[in-house]
Scaffold this active site. Sequence first.
Site, PDB file in Angstrom:
ATOM      1  N   GLY A 115      13.376  -1.715  -5.080  1.00 43.85           N
ATOM      2  CA  GLY A 115      14.840  -1.654  -5.109  1.00 43.85           C
ATOM      3  C   GLY A 115      15.322  -0.755  -6.230  1.00 43.85           C
TER       4      GLY A 115
ATOM      5  N   ALA B 146       5.697 -10.496  -1.985  1.00 42.99           N
ATOM      6  CA  ALA B 146       4.258 -10.749  -1.984  1.00 42.99           C
ATOM      7  C   ALA B 146       3.842 -11.043  -0.544  1.00 42.99           C
ATOM      8  CB  ALA B 146       3.922 -11.910  -2.902  1.00 42.99           C
ATOM      9  N   VAL B 147       4.202 -10.136   0.351  1.00 41.13           N
ATOM     10  CA  VAL B 147       3.925 -10.350   1.769  1.00 41.13           C
ATOM     11  C   VAL B 147       2.421 -10.370   2.018  1.00 41.13           C
ATOM     12  CG1 VAL B 147       4.163  -9.343   4.073  1.00 41.13           C
ATOM     13  CG2 VAL B 147       6.137  -9.445   2.531  1.00 41.13           C
TER      14      VAL B 147
ATOM     15  N   THR C  46      13.497  -0.576   0.336  1.00 42.69           N
ATOM     16  CA  THR C  46      14.112  -1.901   0.244  1.00 42.69           C
ATOM     17  C   THR C  46      15.568  -1.925   0.683  1.00 42.69           C
ATOM     18  OG1 THR C  46      12.586  -2.419  -1.524  1.00 42.69           O
ATOM     19  CG2 THR C  46      14.539  -3.788  -1.394  1.00 42.69           C
TER      20      THR C  46
ATOM     21  N   SER D  84       7.023   2.270   4.201  1.00 42.96           N
ATOM     22  CA  SER D  84       6.225   1.287   4.926  1.00 42.96           C
ATOM     23  C   SER D  84       6.586  -0.137   4.498  1.00 42.96           C
ATOM     24  CB  SER D  84       4.749   1.551   4.635  1.00 42.96           C
ATOM     25  OG  SER D  84       3.959   0.558   5.213  1.00 42.96           O
TER      26      SER D  84
ATOM     27  N   ASN E 297      -2.629   3.678   1.972  1.00 45.40           N
ATOM     28  CA  ASN E 297      -2.118   2.795   0.924  1.00 45.40           C
ATOM     29  C   ASN E 297      -3.265   2.398   0.006  1.00 45.40           C
ATOM     30  OD1 ASN E 297      -0.922   0.839  -0.607  1.00 45.40           O
ATOM     31  ND2 ASN E 297      -0.423  -0.532   1.093  1.00 45.40           N
TER      32      ASN E 297
ATOM     33  N   CYS F 241      -1.430  -1.361  -2.789  1.00 45.43           N
ATOM     34  CA  CYS F 241      -0.760  -2.638  -2.535  1.00 45.43           C
ATOM     35  C   CYS F 241      -1.132  -3.644  -3.618  1.00 45.43           C
ATOM     36  CB  CYS F 241      -1.125  -3.220  -1.173  1.00 45.43           C
ATOM     37  SG  CYS F 241      -0.320  -4.817  -0.905  1.00 45.43           S
TER      38      CYS F 241
END
Lengths: 304, 261
Positions: A220, A73-74, A269, A24, A130, A133
């Site tokens: 990543g 940090a969306v 990622t 996601s 989720n 987050c």
Amino acid sequence: MHNKPSLAVELGNLPLANPVLTASGTFGYGLEYADFVDLDSLGGFIVKGTTLEPRQGNPYPRMAETPSGMLNAVGLQNGGVDHFINHIYPRLSNITSEIIVNVSGAAVEDYVEVCRRLQPLDRIRAIEVNISCPNVKQGGMAFGTTPEGAARVTEAVRAAWPGHLMVKLSPNVTSIVDIALAVQDAGADSVSLINTLLGMAIDVERRRPMLSTITGGLSGPAVRPVAVRMVWQVAKALSIPVVGLGGITSGRDALEFIMAGATAVQVGTYNFVDPAATARVVTEIEDYLIRHNISDINELRGII
Amino acid sequence: MKKILDMQVIRISIPAPGYAHIVLAADSPSELPECTPGQFVQVQIPDHDTFLRRPISICDVDPQEGTLTLLVRDAGRGTRNLCHLSAGQTLNLVLPLGHGFSVPENPDSSYHPLLVGGGVGVAPLLYLARAINARGVRPDVILGARSAADVLLKEEFERVAHVFITTNDGSEGVHGLVTDHPAFKEEHSVIYCCGPTPMMKAVAAYARAHAVPCFVSLENMMACGLGACLCCVEKTVDGHLCVCTHGPVFDINALTWSDHA
């Protein structure tokens, strides 16, 4: 001459054509990658975190490159569940692979209401909840860091969602196994792990944090060994299937998770680096099975 | 349609210290997808160390030859690696990305565009100037640089545009900023701008004050370039929008920049 090996897996009550899903927040709504990947060649894809109300997310800058990875940090920017239902879902109607909606919320009631609204959608047979987050104040991680909190959300969603229920776990805890057990006992059909590791980077020239939020989530290849270890621990302890993610870039990386006990994996990622990564991971897993004369991917699960 | 494409470096030159002008060729011209002025590419840095791709403006395209030109400034590890490429090396690109500048298909006599570029920001304007010139209009171009040695692509622009120069130290052209050039204050029907943010804000403030349509190209840090990661967002009148997919070119009226630079 080899017969084509079987890549099909069963995530509890959810059969998948192959074990490769997308993480996601790294694959948009799939459509963003349609020029690079035949979406039907994947086991499925997990769409961007969806909340009850639209969210603008955190201020820019939201990203920092780090060794073998990145911080983000969306902050769950998304158009809200009604936007998904009315504007995104109709565009996904031709896709045959599994579409899994990632659900986030600030309160238990929000998760429940999002599930209630998703229920009439025929093509959505699974959700990923989720509770992990790290980038919003009440973005779930508060629930995901204690067994009680994790169980509370899972129980409430379980009562509201008859389809497959996957719960995404945070690695930012002392014992991820305890959280996973609590989620299993509360009725989850599977768990996915790991979400991002809480991290931080500083621009020393400007003497300021790289992210507007100071801290953010690390993802990543840098996190992969941590993720493989956690998947191995959780898979040993649970009876429900485990979905592994964290820094997968190749078929070999995916197989690490599968050998550690994961039934399916998510590519995250690395979609940013190689937009065709997901389909390539499927092919590379298949090539590995042929090379090692293994007829069924399930033979490799949890062999470590 | 976007694609992932390996291209070979066929020429690399240093137009000014700290910059590289890189000409890339596809295996065959038909492999190079159609690119429009203002679009960009995501370049994988061939060092096995830099994790994310780097977004680089398309500086020029020759569809007949199947070549694509990039103008790169050494601004850190990734772009430094690009500045030290050699002819014959292969680069992996994702292209074409984003929405570029819109140019009228059949411009009438009222179309009198001004292109304003600062530093490496002149890159996307060359392809734009060529496109405008190909439609029968010779645009005005102001190239801003720190000093004479940093003026980029001057000869290339002169082939298709009326070129005006400003330098911070006065070593060439008008001494000062792009907004100090007399040509800047002449009447134009539209301004296209790319450069450092303070420069673009000053140009935008002038354009707004004089009711001239103005389009700017932003370069927010990005990861995917495809609208998936939501890292490169710009605050706009419609909320946070991805620079990679809604931009990189924005109408200044869509941005929330204040009127003062």
